[in-house]
Write a protein that holds these residues in place. Structure first.
Motif, short mmCIF file in Angstrom:
data_model
loop_
_atom_site.label_atom_id
_atom_site.label_comp_id
_atom_site.label_asym_id
_atom_site.label_seq_id
_atom_site.Cartn_x
_atom_site.Cartn_y
_atom_site.Cartn_z
N LYS A 58 0.82 -1.21 0.00
CA LYS A 58 0.00 0.00 0.00
C LYS A 58 0.86 1.27 0.00
CE LYS A 58 -1.99 -1.24 3.90
NZ LYS A 58 -1.28 -2.49 4.18
N SER A 59 1.83 1.31 0.93
CA SER A 59 2.73 2.48 0.96
C SER A 59 3.51 2.59 -0.34
CB SER A 59 3.70 2.38 2.14
OG SER A 59 3.00 2.29 3.34
N THR A 60 3.93 1.44 -0.84
CA THR A 60 4.71 1.44 -2.08
C THR A 60 3.89 1.99 -3.24
OG1 THR A 60 5.89 -0.50 -1.26
CG2 THR A 60 6.10 -0.01 -3.60
N PRO A 77 2.70 11.37 4.63
CA PRO A 77 3.43 10.11 4.79
C PRO A 77 3.00 9.40 6.08
CG PRO A 77 4.92 12.01 4.64
CD PRO A 77 3.55 12.54 4.85
N GLN A 78 3.39 8.13 6.16
CA GLN A 78 3.18 7.41 7.41
C GLN A 78 3.92 8.14 8.52
OE1 GLN A 78 3.70 3.40 6.00
NE2 GLN A 78 2.85 2.55 7.89
N LYS A 79 3.28 8.28 9.65
CA LYS A 79 3.85 9.08 10.74
C LYS A 79 5.22 8.57 11.16
CE LYS A 79 2.64 9.08 14.98
NZ LYS A 79 1.76 8.25 15.71
N MET A 136 -2.81 9.85 1.40
CA MET A 136 -2.53 9.77 2.83
C MET A 136 -2.23 8.35 3.24
SD MET A 136 -5.47 12.25 4.25
CE MET A 136 -5.63 13.89 3.56
N ASP A 137 -1.10 8.18 3.93
CA ASP A 137 -0.69 6.85 4.35
C ASP A 137 -1.02 6.65 5.84
OD1 ASP A 137 0.36 4.35 4.37
OD2 ASP A 137 2.23 4.90 3.35
N GLU A 138 -2.06 5.91 6.10
CA GLU A 138 -2.50 5.59 7.46
C GLU A 138 -2.62 6.81 8.37
OE1 GLU A 138 -0.89 2.15 9.23
OE2 GLU A 138 -0.43 1.18 7.33
N PRO A 139 -3.46 7.77 7.97
CA PRO A 139 -3.59 8.97 8.80
C PRO A 139 -4.29 8.72 10.13
CG PRO A 139 -5.20 9.00 7.02
CD PRO A 139 -4.31 7.82 6.78
MG LIG Z 1 2.56 0.99 4.87
#
Ligand SMILES: [Mg+2]
Ligand SMILES: Nc1ncnc2c1ncn2[C@@H]1O[C@H](COP(=O)(O)OP(=O)(O)O)[C@@H](O)[C@H]1O
Lengths: 245, 374
Positions: free
Chosen positions: A45-47, A81-83, A163-166
């Motif tokens: 997912k992040s990728t 980004p992811q925190k 948004m990555d896992e806000p």
């Molecule tokens: Mg991720």
């Protein structure tokens, strides 16, 4: 069928050290949706988000933002980004981090001025963090750090938000506050793509969803495709989520 | 020579002035750029670069036959850069972790450099002595031209930091985000790495290959303890570095035969030590003090909260209660009751206590806060 797509992804394949992480992904994300990307840990997912943003170079395939490559469109896109991806012990303040959202439109060398500061303060206000503006960022709680990241994206004034896992590590109040802002943005015609973990809240929060696990399992309106069949295909185990109709 | 003689000499002796200025500028340069190495968590990189520079010095001498420091430093710069970008290539293209790659290049280049130095020492030609000063440094050999080089490089570095301040800060904090905003992160990375390599190379003659990375990291690590602002940190690191240079030179000039480089590094290490213990926000000492104060406050608050519970059931706040009731509760001592009275939270009257208005409010607030935090 001349629908307008905010993002189109064609045959995207990404690998780290020869290990494919995303495999032949096709996506067409219509403008104005509030979309969740769901999938297990390590699903890519992040990728996927980083590939859309041009942060990671794919080994094959292409990404278009409103029909053009990302390098021409970066002002249209804001990224949360992811925190955990940054060092929160970095010597800087909350306001300073939010101001970073203005750097893209400023371009090289030019420094932020009064206008940028005002916009950043407004963004802080919007996420309910104005009174923390001078706070050193390591002194913020996880939820507050997440709000700061959101404010930094808001100040970019973009059309697309990735948004990555806000909602990671935030309390219920913050989650409410964030989802309200996201819904407001969608009403204003923005496109939002959110990596999301809590499957229970998908139908309540989102109108569009993409199931991802290295390959794209399914993408479409939540009401059509958010079902046990797709969840099972994505997570591998027999998944049961009671979806409210 | 004692200290007053040193001061006299500082105003009259040109060589000492040159060395002092050189070590001060070098310290400031290292502090400034070291901040970036520290915040990027590239502490080992400095070590690898300085060791990688050694064969360049030897090769430059073998090729040109000259011992002019600027010639040798160009050799050092080239091999330092080759080493640095080789490390990055290894990390990018193989499964090796960065510390493995750093260690590998460091030993490879340093070993090769030492081999060349031994070879040079055995050469029949008499002109070879003095190259080993690059191992531990020899500030006494600094010439005016060397100090000029340092000044030019420090000036250029400062200029680059000022011009690209916003971009460099952004990259330090969040590289992915920087990229997403359309900035060319490779350019920024190469730019800052290049200046780190250059500053290490110009320091080799003074501090030497072995201690150079300490010179880069120590002032920055010390500065980080005192501030939460990047610009203040970079400024402080420059000041700490320059002060280490000046003091180190003074001490080694006052005490004969102490070599300057190691003394400078020791002074920088003292800055680190003092900063880690005494800095008000992050130092160990104040952290310990805060911890004990919190514990004591916690004790008092517990007692106060207990009293609040009793008082809440009564009509008027200042209704007196027997101290005995507190007996069932472990968290009080005579002393803590006295402290509560000192703070005007309670009044004591023989074997009775009562809560004051102020105490009641404080306790009520404590209660709200702990609920909010949950
Ligand atoms: Mg991720
Ligand atoms: N920088 C990297 N180098 C090597 N492998 C990586 C890197 N980043 C992620 N991976 C691997 O790629 C896969 C997908 O990661 P990621 O996109 O972070 O998944 P998700 O966000 O869905 O949890 C995982 O197996 C992860 O271990």
């Amino acid at each position: 069928m001349e629908e307008k797509y905010a993002i189109t992804v064609d045959d995207l394949t990404v690998a780290y050290n020869y290990k494919p992480v995303l495999w032949d992904i096709d996506l067409a994300i219509p403008e104005g949706v509030l979309m969740a990307i769901v999938g297990p840990n390590g699903a890519g997912k992040s990728t996927l988000i980083k590939s859309i943003l041009g942060i990671i170079k794919p080994i094959a395939g292409s990404v278009k933002i409103f029909g053009k490559p990302y390098s021409k469109q970066h002002k249209e896109v804001a990224y949360v980004p992811q925190k955990g991806s940054v060092d929160w012990d970095f010597p800087t303040t909350a306001l300073d981090v939010v101001m970073m959202g203005t750097y893209g439109s400023l371009g090289w060398i030019k420094r932020p001025g009064q206008k940028e500061k005002k916009a950043s303060l407004e963004a802080l206000e919007k996420v309910g963090m104005l009174s923390f503006k001078s706070r050193q960022i390591s002194q913020l709680s996880g939820g507050q750090q997440q709000r700061i990241f959101l404010a930094r994206a808001l100040v970019q004034n973009a059309s697309i938000y990735l948004m990555d896992e806000p909602f990671q590590g935030v309390d219920a109040t913050t989650e409410r506050a964030i989802i309200n802002i996201l819904k407001e943005l969608r009403k204003a015609g923005k496109t939002l793509i959110v990596v999301h973990h809590d499957l229970q809240t998908v139908p309540e929060y989102f109108d569009w969803v993409t199931f991802l696990n290295v390959k794209k399992i399914a993408t479409g309106p939540v009401k059509d495709i958010f079902n046990d069949g797709n969840l099972t295909k994505t997570y591998g185990i027999n998944y049961k989520v009671s979806v409210q109709e | 020579m004692n200290f007053t003689e040193y001061i006299d000499l500082l105003f009259t002796d040109y060589t000492l002035q040159t060395i002092t200025l050189g070590t001060a500028v070098l310290g400031a340069l290292c502090g400034m750029l070291g901040s970036f190495a520290v915040l990027r968590k590239q502490s080992l990189l400095g070590d690898a670069i300085s060791h990688a520079a050694l064969p360049g010095i030897a090769l430059a001498f073998l090729i040109t036959g000259s011992k002019d420091s600027n010639t040798l430093l160009i050799g050092a710069l080239i091999s330092g850069l080759v080493g640095t970008f080789w490390i990055r290539g290894i990390v990018k293209n193989t499964h090796l972790k960065s510390d493995t790659a750093l260690g590998l290049i460091l030993s490879l280049f340093f070993g090769f450099g030492m081999l060349l130095l031994t070879f040079i020492q055995k050469m029949p030609n008499a002109n070879q002595a003095g190259l080993d000063k690059y191992l531990f440094g020899q500030a006494a050999t600094l010439l005016t031209s060397d100090v000029w080089t340092m000044c030019v490089i420090a000036g250029l570095s400062l200029l680059v930091l000022l011009v690209f301040w916003k971009e460099l800060k952004l990259m330090l904090f969040d590289a992915d985000y920087t990229k997403s905003l359309g900035f060319n992160i490779k350019f920024l990375d190469v730019l800052i790495t290049f200046f780190i390599v250059v500053s290490i190379v110009v320091g080799l003659q003074t501090v030497g290959v072995v201690l150079m990375s300490a010179m880069l990291l120590a002032p920055a690590a010390a500065a980080r303890q005192w501030t939460n602002s990047l610009s203040v940190m970079v400024g402080l690191a420059a000041i700490f570095g320059a002060t280490s240079g000046v003091l180190g030179t003074a001490i080694s000039a006052s005490a004969n035969n102490l070599s300057t480089g190691p003394v400078i590094v020791l002074i920088a290490a003292v800055f680190v030590l003092i900063s880690f213990v005494f800095s008000p926000k992050r130092g160990l000492l104040f952290r310990e003090i805060r911890y004990w104060n919190n514990r004591k406050d916690l004790q008092l608050n517990k007692t106060l909260a207990f009293m609040y519970h009793i008082v809440k059931t009564h009509e008027n706040i200042d209704h007196p209660h027997a101290i005995k009731i507190l007996n069932s509760f472990q968290g009080f001592t005579r002393k803590s009751l006295q402290k509560l009275e000192d703070r005007e939270y309670i009044t004591l009257n023989k074997s009775m206590w009562s809560l004051t208005e102020k105490g009641f409010e404080k306790a009520a607030n404590l209660y709200n806060q702990s609920e909010e935090n949950e």
